[in-house]
Design a protein around this motif. Structure first.
Motif, PDB file in Angstrom:
ATOM      1  N   MET A   6     -12.680  -7.818  -1.004  1.00  0.00           N
ATOM      2  CA  MET A   6     -13.018  -7.241   0.303  1.00  0.00           C
ATOM      3  C   MET A   6     -11.774  -7.140   1.188  1.00  0.00           C
ATOM      4  O   MET A   6     -11.588  -6.139   1.875  1.00  0.00           O
ATOM      5  CB  MET A   6     -14.090  -8.083   0.994  1.00  0.00           C
ATOM      6  CG  MET A   6     -15.435  -8.073   0.304  1.00  0.00           C
ATOM      7  SD  MET A   6     -16.233  -6.480   0.346  1.00  0.00           S
ATOM      8  CE  MET A   6     -16.793  -6.465   2.034  1.00  0.00           C
ATOM      9  N   GLU A   7     -10.929  -8.163   1.141  1.00  0.00           N
ATOM     10  CA  GLU A   7      -9.704  -8.138   1.946  1.00  0.00           C
ATOM     11  C   GLU A   7      -8.771  -7.027   1.474  1.00  0.00           C
ATOM     12  O   GLU A   7      -8.154  -6.340   2.284  1.00  0.00           O
ATOM     13  CB  GLU A   7      -9.002  -9.492   1.884  1.00  0.00           C
ATOM     14  CG  GLU A   7      -9.707 -10.571   2.680  1.00  0.00           C
ATOM     15  CD  GLU A   7      -9.079 -11.943   2.517  1.00  0.00           C
ATOM     16  OE1 GLU A   7      -8.105 -12.086   1.751  1.00  0.00           O
ATOM     17  OE2 GLU A   7      -9.586 -12.889   3.161  1.00  0.00           O
ATOM     18  N   ARG A   8      -8.654  -6.856   0.149  1.00  0.00           N
ATOM     19  CA  ARG A   8      -7.817  -5.785  -0.393  1.00  0.00           C
ATOM     20  C   ARG A   8      -8.353  -4.419   0.039  1.00  0.00           C
ATOM     21  O   ARG A   8      -7.599  -3.546   0.453  1.00  0.00           O
ATOM     22  CB  ARG A   8      -7.727  -5.893  -1.912  1.00  0.00           C
ATOM     23  CG  ARG A   8      -6.711  -4.934  -2.503  1.00  0.00           C
ATOM     24  CD  ARG A   8      -6.537  -5.088  -4.004  1.00  0.00           C
ATOM     25  NE  ARG A   8      -7.684  -4.537  -4.699  1.00  0.00           N
ATOM     26  CZ  ARG A   8      -8.508  -5.219  -5.478  1.00  0.00           C
ATOM     27  NH1 ARG A   8      -8.327  -6.499  -5.675  1.00  0.00           N
ATOM     28  NH2 ARG A   8      -9.522  -4.641  -6.062  1.00  0.00           N
ATOM     29  N   ALA A   9      -9.658  -4.251  -0.028  1.00  0.00           N
ATOM     30  CA  ALA A   9     -10.274  -2.993   0.387  1.00  0.00           C
ATOM     31  C   ALA A   9     -10.039  -2.752   1.875  1.00  0.00           C
ATOM     32  O   ALA A   9      -9.772  -1.618   2.291  1.00  0.00           O
ATOM     33  CB  ALA A   9     -11.767  -3.007   0.073  1.00  0.00           C
ATOM     34  N   GLU A  10     -10.120  -3.804   2.650  1.00  0.00           N
ATOM     35  CA  GLU A  10      -9.887  -3.695   4.091  1.00  0.00           C
ATOM     36  C   GLU A  10      -8.443  -3.263   4.376  1.00  0.00           C
ATOM     37  O   GLU A  10      -8.190  -2.408   5.215  1.00  0.00           O
ATOM     38  CB  GLU A  10     -10.191  -5.035   4.775  1.00  0.00           C
ATOM     39  CG  GLU A  10     -10.108  -4.999   6.276  1.00  0.00           C
ATOM     40  CD  GLU A  10     -11.212  -4.187   6.926  1.00  0.00           C
ATOM     41  OE1 GLU A  10     -10.958  -3.601   7.989  1.00  0.00           O
ATOM     42  OE2 GLU A  10     -12.317  -4.135   6.365  1.00  0.00           O
ATOM     43  N   ARG A  11      -7.487  -3.866   3.654  1.00  0.00           N
ATOM     44  CA  ARG A  11      -6.076  -3.491   3.840  1.00  0.00           C
ATOM     45  C   ARG A  11      -5.861  -2.027   3.477  1.00  0.00           C
ATOM     46  O   ARG A  11      -5.145  -1.309   4.160  1.00  0.00           O
ATOM     47  CB  ARG A  11      -5.168  -4.382   2.995  1.00  0.00           C
ATOM     48  CG  ARG A  11      -4.961  -5.771   3.565  1.00  0.00           C
ATOM     49  CD  ARG A  11      -3.835  -6.512   2.856  1.00  0.00           C
ATOM     50  NE  ARG A  11      -3.951  -6.526   1.414  1.00  0.00           N
ATOM     51  CZ  ARG A  11      -4.555  -7.459   0.691  1.00  0.00           C
ATOM     52  NH1 ARG A  11      -5.138  -8.460   1.303  1.00  0.00           N
ATOM     53  NH2 ARG A  11      -4.577  -7.387  -0.624  1.00  0.00           N
ATOM     54  N   MET A  12      -6.473  -1.578   2.378  1.00  0.00           N
ATOM     55  CA  MET A  12      -6.314  -0.189   1.953  1.00  0.00           C
ATOM     56  C   MET A  12      -6.936   0.777   2.960  1.00  0.00           C
ATOM     57  O   MET A  12      -6.432   1.870   3.162  1.00  0.00           O
ATOM     58  CB  MET A  12      -6.925   0.037   0.565  1.00  0.00           C
ATOM     59  CG  MET A  12      -6.098  -0.523  -0.570  1.00  0.00           C
ATOM     60  SD  MET A  12      -4.388   0.049  -0.596  1.00  0.00           S
ATOM     61  CE  MET A  12      -4.619   1.774  -0.994  1.00  0.00           C
ATOM     62  N   SER A  13      -8.014   0.352   3.601  1.00  0.00           N
ATOM     63  CA  SER A  13      -8.670   1.237   4.561  1.00  0.00           C
ATOM     64  C   SER A  13      -7.839   1.420   5.825  1.00  0.00           C
ATOM     65  O   SER A  13      -8.089   2.326   6.602  1.00  0.00           O
ATOM     66  CB  SER A  13     -10.065   0.718   4.902  1.00  0.00           C
ATOM     67  OG  SER A  13      -9.983  -0.454   5.662  1.00  0.00           O
ATOM     68  N   GLU A  14      -6.849   0.547   6.023  1.00  0.00           N
ATOM     69  CA  GLU A  14      -5.971   0.675   7.184  1.00  0.00           C
ATOM     70  C   GLU A  14      -4.996   1.840   7.035  1.00  0.00           C
ATOM     71  O   GLU A  14      -4.485   2.358   8.019  1.00  0.00           O
ATOM     72  CB  GLU A  14      -5.191  -0.618   7.405  1.00  0.00           C
ATOM     73  CG  GLU A  14      -6.066  -1.782   7.827  1.00  0.00           C
ATOM     74  CD  GLU A  14      -5.323  -3.100   7.896  1.00  0.00           C
ATOM     75  OE1 GLU A  14      -4.098  -3.131   7.635  1.00  0.00           O
ATOM     76  OE2 GLU A  14      -5.971  -4.110   8.205  1.00  0.00           O
ATOM     77  N   TYR A  15      -4.737   2.251   5.799  1.00  0.00           N
ATOM     78  CA  TYR A  15      -3.826   3.367   5.554  1.00  0.00           C
ATOM     79  C   TYR A  15      -4.530   4.693   5.773  1.00  0.00           C
ATOM     80  O   TYR A  15      -5.697   4.845   5.447  1.00  0.00           O
ATOM     81  CB  TYR A  15      -3.285   3.343   4.117  1.00  0.00           C
ATOM     82  CG  TYR A  15      -2.341   2.209   3.820  1.00  0.00           C
ATOM     83  CD1 TYR A  15      -1.120   2.101   4.465  1.00  0.00           C
ATOM     84  CD2 TYR A  15      -2.669   1.251   2.874  1.00  0.00           C
ATOM     85  CE1 TYR A  15      -0.246   1.061   4.187  1.00  0.00           C
ATOM     86  CE2 TYR A  15      -1.808   0.211   2.582  1.00  0.00           C
ATOM     87  CZ  TYR A  15      -0.597   0.119   3.239  1.00  0.00           C
ATOM     88  OH  TYR A  15       0.254  -0.905   2.960  1.00  0.00           O
ATOM     89  N   THR A  16      -3.784   5.648   6.308  1.00  0.00           N
ATOM     90  CA  THR A  16      -4.330   6.999   6.425  1.00  0.00           C
ATOM     91  C   THR A  16      -4.234   7.655   5.047  1.00  0.00           C
ATOM     92  O   THR A  16      -3.446   7.209   4.195  1.00  0.00           O
ATOM     93  CB  THR A  16      -3.516   7.844   7.430  1.00  0.00           C
ATOM     94  OG1 THR A  16      -2.195   8.040   6.906  1.00  0.00           O
ATOM     95  CG2 THR A  16      -3.455   7.184   8.803  1.00  0.00           C
ATOM     96  N   PRO A  17      -5.003   8.712   4.809  1.00  0.00           N
ATOM     97  CA  PRO A  17      -4.882   9.420   3.528  1.00  0.00           C
ATOM     98  C   PRO A  17      -3.450   9.903   3.270  1.00  0.00           C
ATOM     99  O   PRO A  17      -2.980   9.870   2.137  1.00  0.00           O
ATOM    100  CB  PRO A  17      -5.847  10.593   3.678  1.00  0.00           C
ATOM    101  CG  PRO A  17      -6.875  10.106   4.634  1.00  0.00           C
ATOM    102  CD  PRO A  17      -6.115   9.223   5.604  1.00  0.00           C
ATOM    103  N   GLU A  18      -2.758  10.299   4.324  1.00  0.00           N
ATOM    104  CA  GLU A  18      -1.374  10.763   4.176  1.00  0.00           C
ATOM    105  C   GLU A  18      -0.470   9.636   3.687  1.00  0.00           C
ATOM    106  O   GLU A  18       0.376   9.843   2.819  1.00  0.00           O
ATOM    107  CB  GLU A  18      -0.843  11.340   5.504  1.00  0.00           C
ATOM    108  CG  GLU A  18      -1.497  12.621   5.941  1.00  0.00           C
ATOM    109  CD  GLU A  18      -2.885  12.439   6.578  1.00  0.00           C
ATOM    110  OE1 GLU A  18      -3.274  11.285   6.914  1.00  0.00           O
ATOM    111  OE2 GLU A  18      -3.590  13.446   6.708  1.00  0.00           O
ATOM    112  N   GLU A  19      -0.655   8.445   4.251  1.00  0.00           N
ATOM    113  CA  GLU A  19       0.151   7.294   3.833  1.00  0.00           C
ATOM    114  C   GLU A  19      -0.152   6.897   2.392  1.00  0.00           C
ATOM    115  O   GLU A  19       0.756   6.604   1.617  1.00  0.00           O
ATOM    116  CB  GLU A  19      -0.098   6.105   4.767  1.00  0.00           C
ATOM    117  CG  GLU A  19       0.448   6.314   6.171  1.00  0.00           C
ATOM    118  CD  GLU A  19      -0.039   5.283   7.173  1.00  0.00           C
ATOM    119  OE1 GLU A  19       0.686   5.047   8.156  1.00  0.00           O
ATOM    120  OE2 GLU A  19      -1.140   4.722   6.989  1.00  0.00           O
ATOM    121  N   MET A  20      -1.438   6.911   2.037  1.00  0.00           N
ATOM    122  CA  MET A  20      -1.812   6.574   0.660  1.00  0.00           C
ATOM    123  C   MET A  20      -1.211   7.587  -0.320  1.00  0.00           C
ATOM    124  O   MET A  20      -0.681   7.209  -1.365  1.00  0.00           O
ATOM    125  CB  MET A  20      -3.339   6.539   0.507  1.00  0.00           C
ATOM    126  CG  MET A  20      -3.975   5.326   1.142  1.00  0.00           C
ATOM    127  SD  MET A  20      -5.718   5.144   0.745  1.00  0.00           S
ATOM    128  CE  MET A  20      -6.471   6.288   1.892  1.00  0.00           C
TER     129      MET A  20
END
Length: 139
Positions: free
Chosen positions: A15-29
């Protein structure tokens, strides 16, 4: 640590990993993924631009799906499982996206790069399946 504590810990980590990934914008990802692919596959400048466009489209799609899933989960807190029809649609959509991704990569990458990309994708999938099997066997 008991088995239950370990499962709870692993779930929390996920859940923490998913939360960290959700902080990135699609452009950043997309940018991060493109840079990683550039290092792994030795992409040319032209390939980088094409791959960036593909990765951006995919990242935007994933972000929208994550938000829809999160909203669905909040809306249906008491309902844990999705229906058979919803599950089938999700699986078909995923397979369609994978087919499209392979087609696009085949157009952009040369033969050696494509073979390496495919091998990396298979390894990633295998690793994910292995981790899933471990999680399931602990339950």
């Amino acid at each position: 640590m008991t088995a239950q504590e370990k499962r709870d810990y692993e779930r929390k980590q996920k859940m923490e990993r998913a939360e960290r990934m959700s902080e990135y914008t699609p452009e950043e990802m997309a940018q991060l993924q493109t840079k990683k692919m550039t290092l792994d596959l030795d992409l040319t400048e032209a390939q980088q631009k094409q791959i960036m466009a593909i990765n951006l489209k995919n990242a935007q799609s994933r972000k929208a799906m994550m938000e829809a899933r999160k909203a669905r989960m909040e809306e249906n807190k008491e309902v844990k499982a999705i229906s058979k029809e919803e599950k089938l649609k999700l699986k078909n959509d995923m397979l369609d996206r994978k087919i499209e991704m392979k087609k696009q990569m085949k157009e952009v990458l040369n033969k050696e790069q494509y073979e390496k990309w495919e091998a990396m994708a298979k390894e990633k999938m295998s690793k994910g399946r292995h981790q899933k099997k471990q999680m399931m066997s602990r339950k």
